[in-house]
Design a protein around this motif. Structure first.
Motif, PDB file in Angstrom:
ATOM      1  N   THR A 104     -17.980   5.490  17.740  1.00 18.37           N
ATOM      2  CA  THR A 104     -18.189   4.331  18.610  1.00 18.37           C
ATOM      3  C   THR A 104     -19.121   4.684  19.765  1.00 18.37           C
ATOM      4  N   GLU A 105     -18.922   5.846  20.368  1.00 19.65           N
ATOM      5  CA  GLU A 105     -19.798   6.298  21.458  1.00 19.65           C
ATOM      6  C   GLU A 105     -21.235   6.444  20.957  1.00 19.65           C
ATOM      7  N   CYS A 106     -21.399   7.007  19.776  1.00 21.87           N
ATOM      8  CA  CYS A 106     -22.732   7.181  19.198  1.00 21.87           C
ATOM      9  C   CYS A 106     -23.394   5.835  18.908  1.00 21.87           C
ATOM     10  N   TRP A 107     -22.604   4.887  18.404  1.00 24.44           N
ATOM     11  CA  TRP A 107     -23.149   3.549  18.161  1.00 24.44           C
ATOM     12  C   TRP A 107     -23.663   2.941  19.464  1.00 24.44           C
ATOM     13  N   GLN A 108     -22.894   3.081  20.525  1.00 20.48           N
ATOM     14  CA  GLN A 108     -23.299   2.513  21.815  1.00 20.48           C
ATOM     15  C   GLN A 108     -24.598   3.142  22.311  1.00 20.48           C
ATOM     16  N   VAL A 109     -24.721   4.452  22.151  1.00 25.64           N
ATOM     17  CA  VAL A 109     -25.948   5.146  22.546  1.00 25.64           C
ATOM     18  C   VAL A 109     -27.116   4.650  21.700  1.00 25.64           C
ATOM     19  N   ALA A 110     -26.914   4.535  20.402  1.00 29.01           N
ATOM     20  CA  ALA A 110     -27.989   4.090  19.510  1.00 29.01           C
ATOM     21  C   ALA A 110     -28.430   2.666  19.836  1.00 29.01           C
TER      22      ALA A 110
END
Length: 109
Positions: A93-99
């Motif tokens: 989820t954190e990676c999705w937000q960054v992307a």
């Protein structure tokens, strides 16, 4: 980290049906995130936070690989505890937000 026959483990076929695709999804998203973090400078994160996120993604990839290997080696007699899955989910989820933020700030023409 992993539970086995001394716990109430579902039938091996159920583990294979539910857990195997979930682990594959984690590998997919961690791989995409790793590619982004290794190939792009993400200004809003800064170098230190980007390096930290990349390191956490690499560690999670190794953990997921270990879980997959144990499942295969034991013919799906080994599962993964929820307490292990949740941090992986949070990291994805954190990676999705960054992307998403990166794509918003760097639109492709």
């Amino acid at each position: 980290m992993f539970n086995s026959s001394n716990f109430n483990v579902p039938e091996p076929e159920l583990l294979k049906t539910l857990l195997e695709p979930l682990l594959e999804d984690f590998q997919y998203w961690f791989g995409r995130s790793r590619t982004l973090l290794e190939s792009q400078t993400i200004n809003f994160l800064g170098d230190e936070k980007q390096a930290d996120l990349l390191e956490r993604v690499k560690q999670a990839q190794q953990q997921v690989s270990t879980a997959q290997m144990l499942m295969r080696a034991t013919d799906n007699q080994v599962g993964v505890e929820t307490s292990v899955l949740m941090p992986w989910h949070q990291l994805v989820t954190e990676c999705w937000q960054v992307a998403i933020q990166f794509r918003l700030e760097n639109p492709v023409d």
